[in-house]
Motif scaffolding. Sequence first.
Motif, PDB file in Angstrom:
ATOM      1  N   PRO A   1      -9.186  -5.793  -1.255  1.00 49.13           N
ATOM      2  CA  PRO A   1      -7.943  -5.745  -0.481  1.00 49.13           C
ATOM      3  C   PRO A   1      -7.018  -4.661  -1.035  1.00 49.13           C
ATOM      4  CG  PRO A   1      -8.312  -7.921  -1.474  1.00 49.13           C
ATOM      5  CD  PRO A   1      -9.239  -6.957  -2.136  1.00 49.13           C
ATOM      6  N   LEU A   2      -6.452  -3.875  -0.141  1.00 48.03           N
ATOM      7  CA  LEU A   2      -5.497  -2.837  -0.537  1.00 48.03           C
ATOM      8  C   LEU A   2      -4.117  -3.229  -0.031  1.00 48.03           C
ATOM      9  CD1 LEU A   2      -7.618   0.306   0.376  1.00 48.03           C
ATOM     10  CD2 LEU A   2      -7.310  -0.746  -1.871  1.00 48.03           C
TER      11      LEU A   2
ATOM     12  N   ASN B   1      11.002  -5.085   5.415  1.00 49.54           N
ATOM     13  CA  ASN B   1      10.327  -4.922   4.126  1.00 49.54           C
ATOM     14  C   ASN B   1       9.000  -5.657   4.229  1.00 49.54           C
ATOM     15  OD1 ASN B   1       9.421  -4.966   1.490  1.00 49.54           O
ATOM     16  ND2 ASN B   1      11.461  -5.219   0.618  1.00 49.54           N
ATOM     17  N   LYS B   2       8.012  -4.967   4.780  1.00 49.65           N
ATOM     18  CA  LYS B   2       6.718  -5.595   5.058  1.00 49.65           C
ATOM     19  C   LYS B   2       5.705  -5.182   3.989  1.00 49.65           C
ATOM     20  CE  LYS B   2       7.404  -7.362   9.335  1.00 49.65           C
ATOM     21  NZ  LYS B   2       8.741  -6.951   9.720  1.00 49.65           N
ATOM     22  N   VAL B   3       4.952  -6.158   3.519  1.00 45.84           N
ATOM     23  CA  VAL B   3       3.883  -5.902   2.555  1.00 45.84           C
ATOM     24  C   VAL B   3       2.705  -6.787   2.946  1.00 45.84           C
ATOM     25  CG1 VAL B   3       3.171  -6.056   0.130  1.00 45.84           C
ATOM     26  CG2 VAL B   3       5.525  -5.427   0.685  1.00 45.84           C
ATOM     27  N   HIS B   4       1.523  -6.203   3.007  1.00 45.00           N
ATOM     28  CA  HIS B   4       0.338  -7.026   3.281  1.00 45.00           C
ATOM     29  C   HIS B   4      -0.876  -6.436   2.576  1.00 45.00           C
ATOM     30  CE1 HIS B   4      -2.471  -9.650   5.203  1.00 45.00           C
ATOM     31  NE2 HIS B   4      -3.067  -8.671   5.850  1.00 45.00           N
ATOM     32  N   HIS B   5      -1.748  -7.322   2.112  1.00 40.43           N
ATOM     33  CA  HIS B   5      -2.984  -6.890   1.456  1.00 40.43           C
ATOM     34  C   HIS B   5      -4.150  -7.170   2.388  1.00 40.43           C
ATOM     35  CE1 HIS B   5      -1.101  -7.579  -2.800  1.00 40.43           C
ATOM     36  NE2 HIS B   5      -0.401  -6.766  -2.042  1.00 40.43           N
ATOM     37  N   SER B   6      -4.980  -6.164   2.612  1.00 39.62           N
ATOM     38  CA  SER B   6      -6.149  -6.380   3.474  1.00 39.62           C
ATOM     39  C   SER B   6      -7.275  -5.451   3.062  1.00 39.62           C
ATOM     40  CB  SER B   6      -5.782  -6.089   4.932  1.00 39.62           C
ATOM     41  OG  SER B   6      -6.935  -6.160   5.746  1.00 39.62           O
ATOM     42  N   PRO B   7      -8.524  -5.948   3.140  1.00 43.65           N
ATOM     43  CA  PRO B   7      -9.627  -4.991   2.999  1.00 43.65           C
ATOM     44  C   PRO B   7      -9.613  -4.039   4.194  1.00 43.65           C
ATOM     45  CG  PRO B   7     -10.474  -7.207   3.463  1.00 43.65           C
ATOM     46  CD  PRO B   7      -8.985  -7.313   3.385  1.00 43.65           C
TER      47      PRO B   7
ATOM     48  N   SER C   1       0.190   1.573  -0.001  1.00 45.63           N
ATOM     49  CA  SER C   1       1.225   1.406  -1.018  1.00 45.63           C
ATOM     50  C   SER C   1       0.807   2.056  -2.339  1.00 45.63           C
ATOM     51  CB  SER C   1       1.454  -0.094  -1.222  1.00 45.63           C
ATOM     52  OG  SER C   1       2.261  -0.330  -2.334  1.00 45.63           O
ATOM     53  N   SER C   2       1.801   2.417  -3.156  1.00 40.87           N
ATOM     54  CA  SER C   2       1.476   2.923  -4.499  1.00 40.87           C
ATOM     55  C   SER C   2       1.337   1.767  -5.488  1.00 40.87           C
ATOM     56  CB  SER C   2       2.541   3.913  -4.972  1.00 40.87           C
ATOM     57  OG  SER C   2       3.817   3.317  -4.922  1.00 40.87           O
ATOM     58  N   TYR C   3       1.636   0.543  -5.032  1.00 43.46           N
ATOM     59  CA  TYR C   3       1.322  -0.647  -5.836  1.00 43.46           C
ATOM     60  C   TYR C   3      -0.032  -1.134  -5.350  1.00 43.46           C
ATOM     61  CZ  TYR C   3       6.374  -0.816  -6.678  1.00 43.46           C
ATOM     62  OH  TYR C   3       7.653  -0.517  -7.022  1.00 43.46           O
ATOM     63  N   GLN C   4      -1.022  -1.192  -6.227  1.00 38.92           N
ATOM     64  CA  GLN C   4      -2.331  -1.667  -5.771  1.00 38.92           C
ATOM     65  C   GLN C   4      -2.841  -2.787  -6.664  1.00 38.92           C
ATOM     66  OE1 GLN C   4      -3.749  -1.316  -2.998  1.00 38.92           O
ATOM     67  NE2 GLN C   4      -2.486   0.329  -2.170  1.00 38.92           N
TER      68      GLN C   4
ATOM     69  N   ILE D   1      -5.464  -3.920  -7.843  1.00 39.10           N
ATOM     70  CA  ILE D   1      -6.884  -3.800  -8.196  1.00 39.10           C
ATOM     71  C   ILE D   1      -7.027  -3.391  -9.664  1.00 39.10           C
ATOM     72  CG2 ILE D   1      -7.880  -3.361  -5.914  1.00 39.10           C
ATOM     73  CD1 ILE D   1      -7.550  -0.412  -6.334  1.00 39.10           C
ATOM     74  N   PRO D   2      -8.101  -3.844 -10.325  1.00 40.00           N
ATOM     75  CA  PRO D   2      -8.310  -3.457 -11.724  1.00 40.00           C
ATOM     76  C   PRO D   2      -8.484  -1.946 -11.842  1.00 40.00           C
ATOM     77  CG  PRO D   2      -9.949  -5.086 -11.010  1.00 40.00           C
ATOM     78  CD  PRO D   2      -9.196  -4.678  -9.802  1.00 40.00           C
ATOM     79  N   ILE D   3      -8.053  -1.396 -12.968  1.00 41.72           N
ATOM     80  CA  ILE D   3      -8.051   0.063 -13.152  1.00 41.72           C
ATOM     81  C   ILE D   3      -9.452   0.665 -12.979  1.00 41.72           C
ATOM     82  CG2 ILE D   3      -8.238  -0.071 -15.700  1.00 41.72           C
ATOM     83  CD1 ILE D   3      -6.281   2.380 -15.724  1.00 41.72           C
ATOM     84  N   ASP D   4     -10.487  -0.093 -13.405  1.00 37.48           N
ATOM     85  CA  ASP D   4     -11.838   0.487 -13.309  1.00 37.48           C
ATOM     86  C   ASP D   4     -12.392   0.457 -11.880  1.00 37.48           C
ATOM     87  OD1 ASP D   4     -12.223  -2.204 -13.178  1.00 37.48           O
ATOM     88  OD2 ASP D   4     -13.568  -2.351 -14.917  1.00 37.48           O
ATOM     89  N   GLN D   5     -11.596  -0.073 -10.926  1.00 32.39           N
ATOM     90  CA  GLN D   5     -12.046  -0.080  -9.530  1.00 32.39           C
ATOM     91  C   GLN D   5     -11.373   1.029  -8.711  1.00 32.39           C
ATOM     92  OE1 GLN D   5     -11.425  -3.878  -7.614  1.00 32.39           O
ATOM     93  NE2 GLN D   5     -13.597  -4.132  -7.239  1.00 32.39           N
ATOM     94  N   VAL D   6     -10.355   1.668  -9.322  1.00 35.04           N
ATOM     95  CA  VAL D   6      -9.533   2.619  -8.566  1.00 35.04           C
ATOM     96  C   VAL D   6     -10.369   3.774  -8.010  1.00 35.04           C
ATOM     97  CG1 VAL D   6      -7.622   4.268  -8.728  1.00 35.04           C
ATOM     98  CG2 VAL D   6      -7.398   1.995  -9.752  1.00 35.04           C
ATOM     99  N   ASP D   7     -11.166   4.409  -8.869  1.00 33.39           N
ATOM    100  CA  ASP D   7     -11.956   5.557  -8.403  1.00 33.39           C
ATOM    101  C   ASP D   7     -12.999   5.140  -7.367  1.00 33.39           C
ATOM    102  OD1 ASP D   7     -10.491   7.318  -9.832  1.00 33.39           O
ATOM    103  OD2 ASP D   7     -11.981   7.664 -11.417  1.00 33.39           O
TER     104      ASP D   7
END
Length: 410
Positions: free
Chosen positions: A283-284, A297-303, A325-328, A330-336
Motif C-alpha cells: 500500500p502506498l 486534508n485527505k490521506v489514503h493508503h492503497s496498493p 505522498s512523501s510519507y510512505q 513502507i520499510p526502507i528496504d522496500q523503497v527501491d
Amino acid sequence: MAMKTVLNLRNQLEKFANSRKLSFTSNKLAPIKYAERNNSGTLLKVEFTDDKANEYPSSFLQDNCTCPQCFHPSSLSRTRKMTQLNLQNVLEKVEFNLNQVKCTWGDGHEGVFTENWLFDRRFTTDNINYLKTGLRDDPILVESSHKLHTANFNQVLNDKSVLNDTLMTLCKVGVVLIQDGPLEVGGLRKLVDKIGFIRQTHYGHEFTVKSEKNAANLAYTSIHLCVHTDLPYYVYPPGVQLLHCIKQFVGDGGRSHLVDGFLVADKMLQAYPKEFKTLCKVPLEFSDVGKDFIEFNKVHHSPTFVLEPRTGKVTRIVYSNQQLSSYQPIPIDQVDEVYHALKVFTDLCYDPKNLIQFKLNDGEMLVFDNWRYLHGREGFDPSAGDRHLEGCYVDWDEIFSRIRILQEKS
Ligand SMILES: [Zn+2]
C-alpha cells in the motif's frame, strides 16, 4: 482497427448483454414436474421440465419465505429476523402443482414458492457462475490501436437502448466518447441526470478545468499531467469520470492521454510477475491537502493494483504520481523495489502500443472508468488561447443500478 476486431468487440458485448438480463422474475416458464422433501426434511427437491433435480436447503427457504409474516411486499425486504431462524425446524410436508410449491415446516409455518422464484435461484454451478458475474468482470482490453467507441449526445439522452449500450460499453471496454454535445456548461448534468447523480468531491459537483494561477490542483494549470487515476487519496475513489470539452485549445500540445490500466496490469503479470506482485501487495500513501470547494486534508493508503476477492483479478488501479505522498508507510528496504515496480508500470503506460493519444473536440465528452483507465495530458501554452473543460464523477453503484433498471424494462 481491423474489421474482425470490431466484430469481436461487438459480439462480446452482445453476448454479454444477452446473457445478463437482470430481472426479479425469469422470463422462461419452468413448470414444476416434481417436488418432494428428503427423509430428514432438511432439503426440498424440485425437478423442472428440464429433467434436472434441484435441491434447496430448508434453512434457505425458511429464511426466504415470502408470506406476509416473513416478508414486507412494498419494500421487498425480509422482516423475519435471523434470531427467529430455527435450523431444527425442518420441512414436514411438501405439496406442488405446475406453478408452485407449498412447504410446511415442523412448527406449522407455511410458505409458497413459485416456479420462477425457485428456477431463478437454483444452486447449480451455471446459475452460481451467472449470479456472481459482475458487470465489470471480463473486461475487453484496449490497446492504443483501438478506435474509441462513440455515441451521440442527444441519442444517449433520449433513447434508452443507446443509454444501455453506452453504459454496457463503459462496463466492458471502459471508455466511451460522446459526441455532438453542447458548447456550454451544463451538458454533463443533463447526461448524469439520465444515469443517477453526480458524485460530489472536495472539488465540488462539476469542476472546471481551466488554467489558473495558484491552482489547488495540477490539473488546473497548463503543465503536463502524468497519467493517473483521479482521487487516489479517497477511501472510495469515484468510479467513473466524465470530461466535457467546451473549448479546446488551438495549437500544439494539450492532447489527452488515456491508458487501459487493466491492459498494462495484464502485460505486467505476463512479463514482470515480481513487479506485478509488488504493486498488488504494497500500500502506498496518497494525499491531497488544500482548499477548493471546501478545505480538505485527505490521506489514503492503497496498493496500486487492488484485487477483487471474488475473482482474484485486478478490479481497481489506484495511482497518481502527482498525489503520491512523501510519507510512505513502507520499510526502507522496500523503497527501491516499489520505485522499480512503479517505473515498470509507468513505462508500460507510456508504451505507444498502450497509450491512446487524441485531442478532444469542442462539444465532446470523454467518459471513462476511473478504477481502470489512467488519464493525463500534454502541457500547453496558456497564452496561445483558452482551454475549457468541465468534469464530474459518477459512482459505479449508480451506473450498475441504472443498467439493471434499463434491462428490466426492455
Ligand atoms: Zn413465512
